[in-house]
Design a protein around this motif. Structure first.
Motif, mmCIF file in Angstrom:
data_model
loop_
_atom_site.group_PDB
_atom_site.id
_atom_site.type_symbol
_atom_site.label_atom_id
_atom_site.label_comp_id
_atom_site.label_asym_id
_atom_site.label_seq_id
_atom_site.Cartn_x
_atom_site.Cartn_y
_atom_site.Cartn_z
ATOM 1 N N TRP A 1 0.149 18.265 4.814
ATOM 2 C CA TRP A 1 1.562 18.490 4.451
ATOM 3 C C TRP A 1 1.795 19.947 4.035
ATOM 4 O O TRP A 1 2.776 20.573 4.429
ATOM 5 C CB TRP A 1 1.946 17.537 3.324
ATOM 6 C CG TRP A 1 3.434 17.355 3.172
ATOM 7 C CD1 TRP A 1 4.407 17.769 4.019
ATOM 8 C CD2 TRP A 1 4.097 16.675 2.102
ATOM 9 N NE1 TRP A 1 5.643 17.398 3.556
ATOM 10 C CE2 TRP A 1 5.482 16.716 2.382
ATOM 11 C CE3 TRP A 1 3.661 16.037 0.954
ATOM 12 C CZ2 TRP A 1 6.433 16.144 1.530
ATOM 13 C CZ3 TRP A 1 4.609 15.462 0.123
ATOM 14 C CH2 TRP A 1 5.970 15.513 0.394
ATOM 15 N N ASN A 2 0.852 20.487 3.255
ATOM 16 C CA ASN A 2 0.969 21.888 2.823
ATOM 17 C C ASN A 2 0.874 22.849 4.012
ATOM 18 O O ASN A 2 1.586 23.871 4.062
ATOM 19 C CB ASN A 2 -0.123 22.217 1.798
ATOM 20 C CG ASN A 2 0.118 21.534 0.460
ATOM 21 O OD1 ASN A 2 1.256 21.234 0.111
ATOM 22 N ND2 ASN A 2 -0.950 21.279 -0.279
ATOM 23 N N ARG A 7 7.302 9.988 12.546
ATOM 24 C CA ARG A 7 5.972 9.397 12.721
ATOM 25 C C ARG A 7 5.400 9.659 14.106
ATOM 26 O O ARG A 7 4.191 9.749 14.277
ATOM 27 C CB ARG A 7 6.036 7.884 12.472
ATOM 28 C CG ARG A 7 6.191 7.513 11.000
ATOM 29 C CD ARG A 7 6.370 6.016 10.840
ATOM 30 N NE ARG A 7 5.209 5.261 11.224
ATOM 31 C CZ ARG A 7 4.190 4.942 10.409
ATOM 32 N NH1 ARG A 7 4.199 5.358 9.151
ATOM 33 N NH2 ARG A 7 3.172 4.232 10.839
ATOM 34 N N GLU A 8 6.271 9.788 15.092
ATOM 35 C CA GLU A 8 5.778 9.999 16.455
ATOM 36 C C GLU A 8 5.093 11.348 16.627
ATOM 37 O O GLU A 8 4.377 11.570 17.602
ATOM 38 C CB GLU A 8 6.922 9.858 17.465
ATOM 39 C CG GLU A 8 8.028 10.890 17.282
ATOM 40 C CD GLU A 8 9.250 10.572 18.129
ATOM 41 O OE1 GLU A 8 9.636 11.432 18.931
ATOM 42 O OE2 GLU A 8 9.794 9.459 17.979
ATOM 43 N N SER A 64 -1.662 5.592 7.339
ATOM 44 C CA SER A 64 -0.440 4.939 6.854
ATOM 45 C C SER A 64 -0.496 3.429 7.092
ATOM 46 O O SER A 64 -0.030 2.643 6.264
ATOM 47 C CB SER A 64 0.795 5.538 7.529
ATOM 48 O OG SER A 64 0.856 5.186 8.895
ATOM 49 N N GLU A 65 -1.084 3.034 8.213
ATOM 50 C CA GLU A 65 -1.242 1.602 8.489
ATOM 51 C C GLU A 65 -2.210 0.958 7.501
ATOM 52 O O GLU A 65 -2.036 -0.192 7.097
ATOM 53 C CB GLU A 65 -1.751 1.402 9.918
ATOM 54 C CG GLU A 65 -0.709 1.700 10.990
ATOM 55 C CD GLU A 65 -1.174 1.292 12.374
ATOM 56 O OE1 GLU A 65 -2.392 1.390 12.647
ATOM 57 O OE2 GLU A 65 -0.327 0.868 13.165
ATOM 58 N N SER A 97 5.235 2.115 6.743
ATOM 59 C CA SER A 97 5.847 2.287 8.059
ATOM 60 C C SER A 97 6.969 3.332 8.080
ATOM 61 O O SER A 97 7.630 3.511 9.102
ATOM 62 C CB SER A 97 6.403 0.946 8.553
ATOM 63 O OG SER A 97 7.344 0.417 7.627
ATOM 64 N N GLU A 98 7.185 4.034 6.966
ATOM 65 C CA GLU A 98 8.241 5.051 6.912
ATOM 66 C C GLU A 98 7.678 6.412 7.324
ATOM 67 O O GLU A 98 6.497 6.551 7.627
ATOM 68 C CB GLU A 98 8.826 5.112 5.500
ATOM 69 C CG GLU A 98 9.459 3.805 5.040
ATOM 70 C CD GLU A 98 9.887 3.867 3.585
ATOM 71 O OE1 GLU A 98 10.081 4.992 3.063
ATOM 72 O OE2 GLU A 98 10.014 2.803 2.959
ATOM 73 N N SER A 99 8.563 7.440 7.297
ATOM 74 C CA SER A 99 8.147 8.786 7.701
ATOM 75 C C SER A 99 7.904 9.723 6.519
ATOM 76 O O SER A 99 7.304 10.782 6.684
ATOM 77 C CB SER A 99 9.210 9.413 8.617
ATOM 78 O OG SER A 99 9.304 8.699 9.826
ATOM 79 N N SER A 100 8.360 9.343 5.337
ATOM 80 C CA SER A 100 8.234 10.216 4.162
ATOM 81 C C SER A 100 6.796 10.250 3.646
ATOM 82 O O SER A 100 6.257 9.228 3.205
ATOM 83 C CB SER A 100 9.163 9.730 3.051
ATOM 84 O OG SER A 100 8.881 10.391 1.835
ATOM 85 N N LEU A 101 6.201 11.439 3.690
ATOM 86 C CA LEU A 101 4.838 11.571 3.171
ATOM 87 C C LEU A 101 4.820 11.436 1.657
ATOM 88 O O LEU A 101 3.835 10.985 1.069
ATOM 89 C CB LEU A 101 4.251 12.918 3.591
ATOM 90 C CG LEU A 101 3.947 13.080 5.080
ATOM 91 C CD1 LEU A 101 3.355 14.463 5.352
ATOM 92 C CD2 LEU A 101 2.990 12.005 5.567
#
Length: 317
Positions: A141-142, A151-152, A162-163, A168-172
């Protein structure tokens, strides 16, 4: 003369027969011990606490079969609560299963020490694995300057991670709320309560430390006092590490512990330590006893001085 020879021959036959019988008994006992050992053997590995990669092959693996042997192993490698707290390179002993003869140890203090010494390294290492996942997310992320990616566009390892945390969201940022440790004092206290300090049938039969439920008959142990109409089982595990890992994932992903995770996030954002005595307040949903259960956790943490474990090097902020 013939009578003497016959007597001598009979004595020789008798001695040989006696010898063969004893040999047969010896072989039988040896075979029984081997068979016994194979059905109840406990594997263990020894690795350095300072090694960050807990999937490394740099560890020693061996087998034992009894509680007293486990105590001897801790002595052999100089493992104790003191060495765990004060020596960054202390040896961590990771046992696979609970000894069948645990309750044969007469001394309550000795049993209690074995319980703590066995579970403390396992909870520590399973938490370190979570911290490694957390660090990997933060580093990526940094490097991406904090941008939010769909996510794609995630790398495969991040998608798989994440799984792993049922996300299942996109927010890290929201993912990181789930990817964090459970204080050692809290996990150890719950382990003591749920397993009766190592005396429970579920721990003995299925390495089930924390009394987690399942509705899969094949992967669970039927409670003896289950009420009519209830269909749950206590989930069993292949080893103690798997049991601890499942407990940590349960707290980090189940909706019942959302308040716990949000409070942990606040502590992280404020740069405060994650302490079991404080976060225990958010564990009311773990038991039908609710607030009384929380009181038991906090009492156990305080009376056993488990708070010190939350300050161990390797899990601090």
């Amino acid at each position: 003369m013939k009578q003497t020879n016959a007597l001598y021959r009979n004595l020789v036959i008798l001695l040989i027969s006696f010898l063969l019988v004893n040999l047969a008994i010896g072989f039988y006992k040896s075979f029984s011990k081997i068979k016994n050992f194979n059905t109840s053997s406990i594997s263990f590995r020894v690795q350095n606490k300072s090694v960050l990669d807990y999937f490394t092959n740099k560890s020693t693996v061996d087998y034992i079969s009894e509680a007293e042997e486990m105590i001897d192993i801790f002595d052999k490698y100089d493992f104790s609560v003191e060495s765990f707290m004060n020596e960054p390179s202390s040896s961590l002993i990771i046992f696979s299963s609970w000894p069948k003869d645990f309750m044969n140890i007469n001394s309550v203090k000795k049993r209690k020490n074995l319980f703590i010494n066995t579970l403390l390294p396992i909870i520590f290492i399973e938490n370190r694995k979570i911290l490694e996942d957390r660090k990997k997310i933060l580093d990526w992320w940094n490097q991406s300057d904090g941008e939010i990616f769909s996510r794609e566009f995630w790398p495969n390892w991040l998608f798989e991670l994440s799984e792993k945390y049922n996300y299942s969201e996109s927010s890290l940022g929201n993912l990181l709320i789930r990817v964090d440790i459970i204080p050692l004092s809290l996990a150890l206290s719950q382990a003591a309560i749920e397993s009766g300090w190592g005396s429970s049938r579920y721990l003995n039969e299925g390495n089930a430390i924390f009394g987690q439920y399942t509705f899969d008959k094949k992967s669970g142990i039927k409670p003896k006092e289950r009420r009519d109409g209830q269909k749950f089982y206590v989930k069993k595990f292949a080893n103690l590490s798997e049991s601890v890992g499942s407990y940590l994932k349960n707290i980090n992903t189940h909706r019942a512990y959302e308040d716990f995770r949000q409070e942990r996030r606040k502590l992280r954002m404020n740069g405060e330590d994650l302490l079991g005595n404080s976060l225990a307040n958010y564990m009311t949903n773990y038991s039908e006893r609710n607030i009384e259960y929380v009181k038991d956790i906090k009492h156990l943490i305080e009376t056993n001085n488990f708070m010190k474990f939350d300050k161990v090097e390797g899990l601090m902020n």
